[in-house]
Design an enzyme around this catalytic site. Structure first.
Site, PDB file in Angstrom:
ATOM      1  N   LYS A  85       0.848  -1.199   0.000  1.00 58.19           N
ATOM      2  CA  LYS A  85       0.000   0.000   0.000  1.00 58.19           C
ATOM      3  C   LYS A  85       0.881   1.245   0.000  1.00 58.19           C
ATOM      4  CE  LYS A  85      -3.712   0.243   2.577  1.00 58.19           C
ATOM      5  NZ  LYS A  85      -4.512   0.201   3.838  1.00 58.19           N
TER       6      LYS A  85
HETATM    7  O1  G3P Z   1      -6.794   1.976   5.384  1.00 56.80           O
HETATM    8  C1  G3P Z   1      -7.652   3.042   5.241  1.00 56.80           C
HETATM    9  C2  G3P Z   1      -8.973   2.817   5.834  1.00 56.80           C
HETATM   10  O2  G3P Z   1      -8.940   1.640   6.548  1.00 56.80           O
HETATM   11  C3  G3P Z   1      -9.411   3.938   6.717  1.00 56.80           C
HETATM   12  O3  G3P Z   1     -10.537   3.561   7.411  1.00 56.80           O
HETATM   13  O4  G3P Z   1     -12.253   3.708   9.172  1.00 56.80           O
HETATM   14  O5  G3P Z   1      -9.984   4.738   9.557  1.00 56.80           O
HETATM   15  O6  G3P Z   1     -11.572   5.757   7.938  1.00 56.80           O
HETATM   16  P1  G3P Z   1     -11.104   4.509   8.582  1.00 56.80           P
END
Ligand code: G3P
Length: 224
Positions: A85
């Site tokens: 990533k």
């Molecule tokens: O890896 C990015 C994604 O998992 C972000 O998720 O829930 O932290 O917005 P969140």
């Protein structure tokens, strides 16, 4: 649509794999930090458990040369099929192009705009990860952004798929599922919401009550 779990806790991952048809695991530095252990110890445990399922691991450096070095270390520790990533900024684009040209699977992450997605796909990313809920929280529309990226890739004939991330409710997931995007990565709590339904619970209670009235308490089709 591939269904991926956005988590690094091995107990959560085992539990989700036991009940849901999972295709892999994604994480980011924040998710790894929650485990309070060496990242490679955590990730090797996950890799052993999911075997050849997709594992997406994020670099932390801010310059492209070091991002590439991190990718080689991740690949050495966790297998060459591990998706690297890379954040989709200017340095990241350079790293994506270099890694894709060397045969790495790259997931372009931190996608908030269609233009980032277009540039990452053109640089050779296998997936782009738009942050649905975080886009919504900027007053925009995360689901619409993901759909427009999906359409753009189809219009250009790119092989790159959308790996939508950052969900807070099942409606966001289902809308993208109906649209036919390539993959979603979902936290365990949102994954549970995909199947949680009080009407189903009520219907099953009625079936059990009626059967027990017929055959006796605790009886099933096994012993009636
Ligand atoms: O890896 C990015 C994604 O998992 C972000 O998720 O829930 O932290 O917005 P969140």
């Amino acid at each position: 649509m591939k269904l991926i779990i956005d988590n690094a806790n091995i107990d959560n991952i085992r539990s989700m794999y036991e009940f849901f048809p999972m295709d892999g695991v994604t994480c980011n530095p924040t998710i790894l930090a929650k485990e309070k252990r060496n990242p490679y110890d955590v990730l090797k445990e996950i890799r052993d458990f999911i075997e050849d399922g997709e594992l997406h691991v994020q670099v932390v450096s801010e310059d492209s040369d070091t991002m590439v070095e991190e990718a080689y270390r991740i690949s050495k520790e966790l297998g060459k099929d591990t998706y690297i990533k890379i954040p989709t900024n200017k340095e990241g684009l350079r790293a994506i192009r270099s890694l894709a040209a060397s045969g790495f699977h790259v997931t372009a992450t931190a996608i908030y705009t269609q233009m980032q997605a277009f540039l990452a796909a053109k640089a050779g990313a296998s997936y782009v990860a738009p942050y649905i809920n975080r886009i919504d929280n900027l007053g925009s529309d995360g689901v619409r952004t993901a759909r427009e990226i999906h359409d753009m890739f189809r219009n250009y004939g790119f092989q790159t798929e959308v790996l939508a991330a950052s969900f807070k409710n099942s409606r966001q997931v289902i809308t993208l599922c109906e649209y036919g995007i390539g993959a979603t990565t979902i936290s365990p709590d949102v994954l549970e919401l995909l199947i949680k339904n009080d009407s189903v619970v009520a219907a099953l209670h009625t079936f059990r009550d009626d059967f027990e009235k017929l055959c006796g308490k605790g009886k099933t089709m096994l012993d009636c």
